[in-house]
Design a protein around this motif. Structure first.
Motif, PDB file in Angstrom:
ATOM      1  N   VAL A   1      -9.321  29.985   1.879  1.00 13.30           N
ATOM      2  CA  VAL A   1      -8.000  29.494   2.282  1.00 13.30           C
ATOM      3  C   VAL A   1      -6.923  29.784   1.237  1.00 13.30           C
ATOM      4  O   VAL A   1      -5.733  29.639   1.524  1.00 13.30           O
ATOM      5  CB  VAL A   1      -8.033  27.972   2.555  1.00 13.30           C
ATOM      6  CG1 VAL A   1      -8.916  27.655   3.741  1.00 13.30           C
ATOM      7  CG2 VAL A   1      -8.479  27.195   1.317  1.00 13.30           C
ATOM      8  N   ALA A   2      -7.304  30.201   0.023  1.00  9.97           N
ATOM      9  CA  ALA A   2      -6.316  30.437  -1.034  1.00  9.97           C
ATOM     10  C   ALA A   2      -6.632  31.742  -1.749  1.00  9.97           C
ATOM     11  O   ALA A   2      -7.784  31.992  -2.126  1.00  9.97           O
ATOM     12  CB  ALA A   2      -6.303  29.280  -2.032  1.00  9.97           C
ATOM     13  N   LEU A   3      -5.592  32.560  -1.973  1.00  9.57           N
ATOM     14  CA  LEU A   3      -5.756  33.864  -2.609  1.00  9.57           C
ATOM     15  C   LEU A   3      -4.596  34.092  -3.570  1.00  9.57           C
ATOM     16  O   LEU A   3      -3.433  33.859  -3.230  1.00  9.57           O
ATOM     17  CB  LEU A   3      -5.785  34.968  -1.544  1.00  9.57           C
ATOM     18  CG  LEU A   3      -5.971  36.408  -2.025  1.00  9.57           C
ATOM     19  CD1 LEU A   3      -7.325  36.572  -2.722  1.00  9.57           C
ATOM     20  CD2 LEU A   3      -5.856  37.380  -0.855  1.00  9.57           C
ATOM     21  N   ASP A   4      -4.924  34.562  -4.773  1.00  8.00           N
ATOM     22  CA  ASP A   4      -3.916  34.838  -5.796  1.00  8.00           C
ATOM     23  C   ASP A   4      -4.001  36.306  -6.199  1.00  8.00           C
ATOM     24  O   ASP A   4      -4.990  36.742  -6.789  1.00  8.00           O
ATOM     25  CB  ASP A   4      -4.139  33.929  -7.015  1.00  8.00           C
ATOM     26  CG  ASP A   4      -2.993  34.032  -8.023  1.00  8.00           C
ATOM     27  OD1 ASP A   4      -2.143  34.926  -7.878  1.00  8.00           O
ATOM     28  OD2 ASP A   4      -2.953  33.206  -8.959  1.00  8.00           O
ATOM     29  N   LEU A   5      -2.952  37.060  -5.869  1.00 13.39           N
ATOM     30  CA  LEU A   5      -2.866  38.480  -6.234  1.00 13.39           C
ATOM     31  C   LEU A   5      -1.638  38.730  -7.110  1.00 13.39           C
ATOM     32  O   LEU A   5      -1.059  39.823  -7.096  1.00 13.39           O
ATOM     33  CB  LEU A   5      -2.801  39.345  -4.975  1.00 13.39           C
ATOM     34  CG  LEU A   5      -4.043  39.329  -4.081  1.00 13.39           C
ATOM     35  CD1 LEU A   5      -3.789  40.108  -2.796  1.00 13.39           C
ATOM     36  CD2 LEU A   5      -5.256  39.894  -4.809  1.00 13.39           C
ATOM     37  N   SER A   6      -1.246  37.754  -7.877  1.00 12.90           N
ATOM     38  CA  SER A   6      -0.066  37.869  -8.735  1.00 12.90           C
ATOM     39  C   SER A   6      -0.249  38.972  -9.775  1.00 12.90           C
ATOM     40  O   SER A   6      -1.365  39.260 -10.221  1.00 12.90           O
ATOM     41  CB  SER A   6       0.195  36.541  -9.453  1.00 12.90           C
ATOM     42  OG  SER A   6       0.409  35.503  -8.540  1.00 12.90           O
ATOM     43  N   ARG A   7       0.897  39.577 -10.125  1.00 14.23           N
ATOM     44  CA  ARG A   7       0.942  40.601 -11.182  1.00 14.23           C
ATOM     45  C   ARG A   7       0.044  41.804 -10.894  1.00 14.23           C
ATOM     46  O   ARG A   7      -0.482  42.425 -11.809  1.00 14.23           O
ATOM     47  CB  ARG A   7       0.591  39.982 -12.536  1.00 14.23           C
ATOM     48  CG  ARG A   7       1.611  38.950 -13.004  1.00 14.23           C
ATOM     49  CD  ARG A   7       1.254  38.321 -14.323  1.00 14.23           C
ATOM     50  NE  ARG A   7       0.176  37.351 -14.176  1.00 14.23           N
ATOM     51  CZ  ARG A   7      -1.026  37.490 -14.690  1.00 14.23           C
ATOM     52  NH1 ARG A   7      -1.349  38.580 -15.368  1.00 14.23           N
ATOM     53  NH2 ARG A   7      -1.941  36.556 -14.524  1.00 14.23           N
ATOM     54  N   THR A   8      -0.159  42.095  -9.638  1.00 12.23           N
ATOM     55  CA  THR A   8      -0.865  43.308  -9.257  1.00 12.23           C
ATOM     56  C   THR A   8       0.146  44.276  -8.638  1.00 12.23           C
ATOM     57  O   THR A   8       1.292  43.920  -8.377  1.00 12.23           O
ATOM     58  CB  THR A   8      -1.981  43.018  -8.246  1.00 12.23           C
ATOM     59  OG1 THR A   8      -1.400  42.468  -7.041  1.00 12.23           O
ATOM     60  CG2 THR A   8      -2.992  42.025  -8.808  1.00 12.23           C
ATOM     61  N   SER A   9      -0.299  45.504  -8.394  1.00  6.58           N
ATOM     62  CA  SER A   9       0.591  46.530  -7.835  1.00  6.58           C
ATOM     63  C   SER A   9       0.453  46.619  -6.322  1.00  6.58           C
ATOM     64  O   SER A   9       0.557  47.708  -5.754  1.00  6.58           O
ATOM     65  CB  SER A   9       0.276  47.887  -8.472  1.00  6.58           C
ATOM     66  OG  SER A   9      -1.098  48.215  -8.284  1.00  6.58           O
ATOM     67  N   ILE A  10       0.235  45.502  -5.664  1.00  6.15           N
ATOM     68  CA  ILE A  10       0.056  45.502  -4.218  1.00  6.15           C
ATOM     69  C   ILE A  10       1.311  46.039  -3.523  1.00  6.15           C
ATOM     70  O   ILE A  10       2.435  45.701  -3.881  1.00  6.15           O
ATOM     71  CB  ILE A  10      -0.290  44.081  -3.711  1.00  6.15           C
ATOM     72  CG1 ILE A  10      -0.658  44.116  -2.224  1.00  6.15           C
ATOM     73  CG2 ILE A  10       0.817  43.091  -4.009  1.00  6.15           C
ATOM     74  CD1 ILE A  10      -1.242  42.815  -1.725  1.00  6.15           C
ATOM     75  N   THR A  11       1.099  46.891  -2.547  1.00  5.25           N
ATOM     76  CA  THR A  11       2.193  47.521  -1.808  1.00  5.25           C
ATOM     77  C   THR A  11       2.400  46.821  -0.466  1.00  5.25           C
ATOM     78  O   THR A  11       1.549  46.047  -0.020  1.00  5.25           O
ATOM     79  CB  THR A  11       1.869  49.002  -1.565  1.00  5.25           C
ATOM     80  OG1 THR A  11       0.674  49.094  -0.754  1.00  5.25           O
ATOM     81  CG2 THR A  11       1.646  49.732  -2.883  1.00  5.25           C
ATOM     82  N   PRO A  12       3.528  47.077   0.204  1.00  5.17           N
ATOM     83  CA  PRO A  12       3.733  46.471   1.527  1.00  5.17           C
ATOM     84  C   PRO A  12       2.619  46.799   2.514  1.00  5.17           C
ATOM     85  O   PRO A  12       2.176  45.933   3.277  1.00  5.17           O
ATOM     86  CB  PRO A  12       5.077  47.067   1.973  1.00  5.17           C
ATOM     87  CG  PRO A  12       5.799  47.352   0.701  1.00  5.17           C
ATOM     88  CD  PRO A  12       4.748  47.771  -0.274  1.00  5.17           C
TER      89      PRO A  12
END
Length: 656
Positions: free
Chosen positions: A241-252
């Motif tokens: 239920v919770a996901l943290d992808l902060s400070r990554t280079s994730i694209t749209p």
């Protein structure tokens, strides 16, 4: 007669039943219960009752003295640990082994920050932690550097049997996390609810090592790929239920891939610092994850108000939203956002184009269609004015608990009076760098300004000077920050004690207060207003007019303080520390940098009275010697950080 018989009257007093003591302690905050537990053995036993042991975390560094603490914790039915400074040497291995033997079945949470342990040490511990619910491996690059972590099947079986109930896994800031090691570890945790990969090197679209798109290689030993992350989300979609992808280079496009995982229903998503995200990606996210309750989009610098509008329309049950440091976000869409009855926390810090008027419109709706905000952050929003603060204070008086107005430089005493009158349930208040706030605002009084009757009757049109040399030119306007307020006199303080109006003293539930750089404040208000029994964190840094009187008064009336900042207060001296230290026995953090009147005597007083001190900043204090700092380290058992740059009158020009 009792004395003549040689009997002690105190010995005849019956002891209170343990249940009664537990009931008494239930009315106290945790720091007060800790003090009460030192009264006698029965009060200590009462403080260890199970009703007080919920969410208790013990934090300590790896050392020989920690072994006895671990053995003592073995008597508890459940506990959580944060152990720092572990390494590959024998002491750390012994410590981890002791944790497994004494606490294994009772340990619910384990965090190992700032450590560098070996795979063998961790594999000795993990199979014993059969009740573990949260595991924090942030920054433990030593575990994943070789790529051999959990490579043996027998090790995976042992860890899987122990961690089958693990709910939270933090793998933030792991430089060497790869598909192989990620798969091995997550295969041992089949029921994850929360996963953090903040700061990890994730290849979302292109594999730089093989020079091909992600997905062409099934399992990479060099990096973690989007394809592998999507596989995990698919496998554990029923629980995650919770996901943290902060400070990554994730694209749209990558965010759309994550959001469209079939059956995945996220409640919390953190994308802080993902600078490539656009408004379109937020619209897609909202469309496919409408059940989000907490969303962090801080420092996603490409987002505009279009994303805010999409969030307001699509996330009906949103409770927390952070848009801090998004300089392109404006007022547009905030009214709809604040009309949600579920919204409890809003962070707009450093959104320079936000003035708050749309927020007032959104909250002005009916009682059933307005946000019951508990936390509101306007830090660095320089367009915020007194009228907005006054309106929000009236509208949110019954719910708001945390308010941050740091660097809202145009706020005046009117805002302080509105806060004191309407927001008496505040727990956290930050007013740092609001330079127009004066003693009158804190005291809840109106500054009496003297003016000539003739000037009151004159026309307020353009005015010219009559000085020779300036003839014919307008008088230059005065700068607001250079105006000095009328000083508060003893007669004014007498009126303050008699009045019934609300001063800052009315905020008697405060636990944190920041008045740093409110440079017009003096002893007149600090000594009269700062009297909060539950206050834990206080910042009075960069107040050039306060003296030892303020420090002594704060210490006497705010005895629960754990953090006190007095940096750049030139009139604070050893005398003030001598008066304050006996009352600051709970102090853990003290900041005294650039206080030139602080000498070695103050450090001796801290050693004598402030035994729990963990952080001390005495940088640029000319009267302190290095020898005294060494003594400080040896006599304060919990001291971890001492900032002592350029002490003793060091010549700064030598470093240039």
């Amino acid at each position: 007669m009792g004395d003549s018989d040689g009997e002690d009257p105190a010995a005849e007093a019956p002891e209170l039943p343990l249940e009664i003591i537990v009931y008494i302690l239930s009315f106290l905050h945790a720091p007060d219960r800790k003090e009460a537990s030192l009264v006698c053995r029965s009060w200590y036993d009462a403080s260890q009752d199970l009703c007080f042991q919920k969410n208790v975390t013990f934090r300590f560094p790896a050392s020989a003295s920690s072994l006895d603490l671990i053995r003592g914790l073995g008597q508890k039915s459940c506990c959580s640990l944060i152990i720092s400074q572990l390494d590959g040497f024998s002491m750390s291995r012994t410590l981890l082994l002791e944790v497994g033997l004494c606490l294994g079945p009772n340990l619910e949470s384990l965090s190992l920050p700032g450590s560098s342990i070996t795979e063998a040490s961790l594999l000795t511990l993990l199979p014993r932690l059969t009740s573990l619910r949260r595991l924090d491996l942030r920054g433990l690059d030593s575990l994943f550097m070789s790529g051999a972590f959990l490579s043996r099947e027998e090790h995976r079986q042992q860890v899987r049997s122990a961690l089958s109930g693990l709910e939270e896994l933090d793998l933030s800031d792991l430089r060497y996390l790869s598909d192989l090691t990620f798969n091995r570890l997550t295969s041992c945790t089949p029921r994850l609810r929360r996963l953090s990969l903040a700061g990890c090197h994730i290849a979302f679209e292109f594999d730089p090592y093989r020079g091909c798109p992600v997905g062409a290689v099934q399992d990479s030993s060099a990096l973690l790929s989007l394809r592998n992350l999507r596989r995990l989300l698919t496998e554990q979609r029923s629980t995650l239920v919770a996901l943290d992808l902060s400070r990554t280079s994730i694209t749209p496009e990558s965010l759309r891939t994550v959001a469209q995982v079939q059956g995945l229903a996220l409640e919390e998503l953190c994308l802080r610092g993902c600078k490539e995200l656009t408004d379109y990606s937020v619209e897609v996210l909202v469309k496919h994850q409408p059940g989000l309750q907490r969303l962090d989009l801080s420092a996603c610098t490409e987002l505009t108000s279009r994303a805010v509008i999409a969030i307001g329309l699509g996330l009906k049950g949103l409770k927390q939203l952070s848009l801090s440091r998004n300089c392109r976000v404006t007022e547009k869409g905030l009214a709809d956002l604040l009309s949600k009855s579920s919204m409890k926390s809003l962070d707009l810090s450093e959104c320079q184009h936000v003035s708050g008027t749309e927020i007032v419109k959104g909250v002005t709706g009916s009682e059933t269609a307005k946000a019951p905000l508990e936390t509101l952050n306007f830090k660095g929003c320089t367009y915020i004015r007194d009228l907005v603060v006054f309106s929000l204070a009236k509208l949110l008086g019954s719910t708001l608990r945390e308010l941050d107005l740091t660097s809202c430089v145009y706020l005046t005493d009117l805002s302080v009076r509105a806060i004191s009158t309407c927001l008496q349930g505040l727990v956290v208040l930050r007013l740092g760098w609001c330079k127009e706030i004066t003693d009158w605002g804190l005291l809840g009084m109106v500054e009496l300004k003297e003016c000539e009757p003739f000037e009151e009757m004159q026309d307020k049109g353009p005015r010219f000077t009559r000085n020779f040399g300036n003839m014919g030119f307008f008088r230059p306007p005065t700068i607001a920050f250079q105006k000095r307020p009328k000083l508060v006199t003893e007669e004014d303080l007498g009126l303050f004690r008699q009045q019934e109006g609300a001063s800052l003293l009315a905020l008697n539930r405060l636990q944190e207060l920041d008045l740093s750089a409110c440079c017009k404040l003096t002893d007149s208000s600090i000594t009269q207003v700062l009297r909060y029994p539950d206050l834990q964190r206080l910042s009075l840094s960069m107040l050039p007019e306060i003296s030892d009187a303020s420090l002594a008064s704060v210490a006497r009336h705010c005895r629960s303080l754990t953090s006190l900042a007095l940096s750049h207060c030139p009139h604070i001296s050893d005398r003030g520390v001598a008066q304050a230290a006996p009352y600051l026995q709970r102090l853990q953090q003290l900041y005294l940098s650039c206080c030139d009147n602080i000498t070695d005597r103050s450090l001796s007083l801290l050693v004598q009275h402030c035994k729990r001190l963990r952080t001390l900043d005495i940088s640029l204090c000319k009267g302190i010697s290095i020898t005294t700092i060494d003594i400080l380290h040896s006599q304060l058992p919990f001291l971890e950080n001492v900032h002592c740059r350029f002490v003793g009158g060091a010549d700064l020009s030598l470093t240039l």
